[in-house]
Design a protein around this motif. Sequence first.
Motif, PDB file in Angstrom:
ATOM      1  N   ASN A  45       2.406  -0.721 -15.259  1.00  0.00           N
ATOM      2  CA  ASN A  45       1.224   0.097 -15.000  1.00  0.00           C
ATOM      3  C   ASN A  45       0.263  -0.593 -14.032  1.00  0.00           C
ATOM      4  OD1 ASN A  45       2.222   2.055 -16.679  1.00  0.00           O
ATOM      5  ND2 ASN A  45       0.837   1.625 -18.380  1.00  0.00           N
ATOM      6  N   MET A  46       0.197  -1.918 -14.127  1.00  0.00           N
ATOM      7  CA  MET A  46      -0.658  -2.662 -13.205  1.00  0.00           C
ATOM      8  C   MET A  46      -0.108  -2.633 -11.786  1.00  0.00           C
ATOM      9  SD  MET A  46      -2.132  -6.007 -15.201  1.00  0.00           S
ATOM     10  CE  MET A  46      -3.278  -5.835 -16.578  1.00  0.00           C
ATOM     11  N   VAL A  47       1.207  -2.608 -11.631  1.00  0.00           N
ATOM     12  CA  VAL A  47       1.816  -2.472 -10.305  1.00  0.00           C
ATOM     13  C   VAL A  47       1.354  -1.161  -9.668  1.00  0.00           C
ATOM     14  CG1 VAL A  47       3.983  -2.112  -9.047  1.00  0.00           C
ATOM     15  CG2 VAL A  47       3.840  -3.883 -10.805  1.00  0.00           C
ATOM     16  N   THR A  48       1.400  -0.089 -10.455  1.00  0.00           N
ATOM     17  CA  THR A  48       0.930   1.215  -9.978  1.00  0.00           C
ATOM     18  C   THR A  48      -0.541   1.161  -9.588  1.00  0.00           C
ATOM     19  OG1 THR A  48       2.516   2.357 -11.415  1.00  0.00           O
ATOM     20  CG2 THR A  48       0.677   3.660 -10.589  1.00  0.00           C
ATOM     21  N   SER A  49      -1.325   0.468 -10.412  1.00  0.00           N
ATOM     22  CA  SER A  49      -2.760   0.363 -10.150  1.00  0.00           C
ATOM     23  C   SER A  49      -3.048  -0.436  -8.882  1.00  0.00           C
ATOM     24  CB  SER A  49      -3.460  -0.283 -11.349  1.00  0.00           C
ATOM     25  OG  SER A  49      -4.864  -0.256 -11.183  1.00  0.00           O
ATOM     26  N   ILE A  50      -2.354  -1.552  -8.689  1.00  0.00           N
ATOM     27  CA  ILE A  50      -2.550  -2.351  -7.472  1.00  0.00           C
ATOM     28  C   ILE A  50      -2.208  -1.524  -6.241  1.00  0.00           C
ATOM     29  CG2 ILE A  50      -1.716  -4.357  -6.171  1.00  0.00           C
ATOM     30  CD1 ILE A  50      -1.324  -5.788  -8.865  1.00  0.00           C
ATOM     31  N   ASN A  51      -1.129  -0.772  -6.317  1.00  0.00           N
ATOM     32  CA  ASN A  51      -0.743   0.124  -5.226  1.00  0.00           C
ATOM     33  C   ASN A  51      -1.857   1.127  -4.936  1.00  0.00           C
ATOM     34  OD1 ASN A  51       0.716   1.579  -3.335  1.00  0.00           O
ATOM     35  ND2 ASN A  51       2.016   2.607  -4.835  1.00  0.00           N
ATOM     36  N   PHE A  52      -2.429   1.690  -5.988  1.00  0.00           N
ATOM     37  CA  PHE A  52      -3.516   2.665  -5.853  1.00  0.00           C
ATOM     38  C   PHE A  52      -4.733   2.046  -5.168  1.00  0.00           C
ATOM     39  CE2 PHE A  52      -7.507   4.310  -7.585  1.00  0.00           C
ATOM     40  CZ  PHE A  52      -7.399   5.664  -7.329  1.00  0.00           C
ATOM     41  N   TRP A  53      -5.140   0.855  -5.619  1.00  0.00           N
ATOM     42  CA  TRP A  53      -6.342   0.236  -5.068  1.00  0.00           C
ATOM     43  C   TRP A  53      -6.124  -0.287  -3.655  1.00  0.00           C
ATOM     44  CZ3 TRP A  53     -10.422   1.885  -7.099  1.00  0.00           C
ATOM     45  CH2 TRP A  53     -10.552   2.069  -8.488  1.00  0.00           C
ATOM     46  N   MET A  54      -4.919  -0.698  -3.326  1.00  0.00           N
ATOM     47  CA  MET A  54      -4.622  -1.114  -1.952  1.00  0.00           C
ATOM     48  C   MET A  54      -4.891   0.035  -0.984  1.00  0.00           C
ATOM     49  SD  MET A  54      -3.517  -4.316  -1.660  1.00  0.00           S
ATOM     50  CE  MET A  54      -2.422  -4.378  -0.237  1.00  0.00           C
ATOM     51  N   GLY A  56      -6.799   2.738  -1.873  1.00  0.00           N
ATOM     52  CA  GLY A  56      -8.177   3.164  -2.082  1.00  0.00           C
ATOM     53  C   GLY A  56      -9.179   2.365  -1.262  1.00  0.00           C
ATOM     54  N   PHE A  57      -8.984   1.062  -1.191  1.00  0.00           N
ATOM     55  CA  PHE A  57      -9.891   0.206  -0.419  1.00  0.00           C
ATOM     56  C   PHE A  57      -9.469   0.091   1.044  1.00  0.00           C
ATOM     57  CE2 PHE A  57     -11.137  -1.243  -4.677  1.00  0.00           C
ATOM     58  CZ  PHE A  57     -12.517  -1.257  -4.531  1.00  0.00           C
ATOM     59  N   ASN A  58      -8.471   0.868   1.428  1.00  0.00           N
ATOM     60  CA  ASN A  58      -7.995   0.923   2.811  1.00  0.00           C
ATOM     61  C   ASN A  58      -7.470  -0.425   3.294  1.00  0.00           C
ATOM     62  OD1 ASN A  58      -7.426   2.374   5.170  1.00  0.00           O
ATOM     63  ND2 ASN A  58      -9.310   1.664   6.155  1.00  0.00           N
ATOM     64  N   VAL A  59      -6.765  -1.114   2.424  1.00  0.00           N
ATOM     65  CA  VAL A  59      -6.067  -2.336   2.808  1.00  0.00           C
ATOM     66  C   VAL A  59      -4.643  -1.983   3.255  1.00  0.00           C
ATOM     67  CG1 VAL A  59      -5.205  -4.574   1.972  1.00  0.00           C
ATOM     68  CG2 VAL A  59      -7.455  -3.749   1.248  1.00  0.00           C
ATOM     69  N   PHE A  60      -4.129  -0.896   2.698  1.00  0.00           N
ATOM     70  CA  PHE A  60      -2.789  -0.419   3.047  1.00  0.00           C
ATOM     71  C   PHE A  60      -2.840   1.074   3.342  1.00  0.00           C
ATOM     72  CE2 PHE A  60       1.372   1.374   1.657  1.00  0.00           C
ATOM     73  CZ  PHE A  60       2.180   0.758   2.605  1.00  0.00           C
ATOM     74  N   ASP A  61      -2.194   1.478   4.447  1.00  0.00           N
ATOM     75  CA  ASP A  61      -2.114   2.883   4.832  1.00  0.00           C
ATOM     76  C   ASP A  61      -0.717   3.392   4.479  1.00  0.00           C
ATOM     77  OD1 ASP A  61      -1.769   5.339   6.160  1.00  0.00           O
ATOM     78  OD2 ASP A  61      -3.130   4.769   7.770  1.00  0.00           O
TER      79      ASP A  61
END
Length: 291
Positions: A45-54, A56-61
């Motif tokens: 679940n944390m993997v999913t969350s890290i993906n989401f925040w990456m 969300g904060f525009n670190v990853f497109d």
Amino acid sequence: MKIGFSGHETFVCRTFWLKKGYDFLTEGLSFSQDDAVVHLGVGKNMVTSINFWMRGFNVFDREQNTITELGHYLFEGRDPFLEDLASLWLLHYSVIKNQKVFIFNSFFNEFTKERSEFTRQHLIAFMKRKTEAEELRLFSQKTYEADAMVFLRTYLRSEDGRVDIEDETANLLVELNLLSTYLKENVEGKQVQWYRVSRQQRNELPIEVLLFAIIDKFGSEPMSITFSELLEAPDSPGVIFCLNERGLESKLKELESAFINDITFSQTAGNQVLQIRTHFDKWEILDGYYG
């Protein structure tokens, strides 16, 4: 912008997660890999969350499947461990301007103009009202509550008074001091948690971050921008950084002094106007701060 909720798996973005995600992706790995939990050292679940925040904060497109300029700028060397307050201001600006996480954008652009003091239920009612206005299906009460909780905890320490390592590392933007909390007695005599967001002078906000936000919002070519646009326009620095009139005026005068040949802040026909007389590269502006 698209109205959507959840995706964070009820996890607040922790301070080290964005660097962890950046390193993971630059190694050519993918969040969809079965062994992502091993590489990242967290639960599924944390993997999913890290993906989401990456995203969300525009670190990853995700659409371009690439690390963004902001991601490379911060995590390739400028401030990979987010030790400088300027980096947190940049990420705060980015999650709102990026519009990938609805509650962040709508809270600062709309909700704070309705009320500066509120309860969690006020915030949830606002989200429901926005959903209905767009004629979308209502989400479950649990979904709205989770988004409100995650959003508030991004800016605040643990509400129940417990302070441990987990709490201290969970709240990415708490050092910005944009939100505060207090208890207030309701009509039934019960203590209810209230929150306050106030527009202030923000002396700790670097002028380079302010100018970065102005250029990112209004463009990099020579232009004139009215004070009211800078203070109240959607995604403007006044709105996103919660600056009051005096605070914004002070920062613009600082900009004029720092870029004396290129920026003028003056009064024209009774209106205060910021005049940018040259082309600016927003990343070079940040280089002036980070050195």
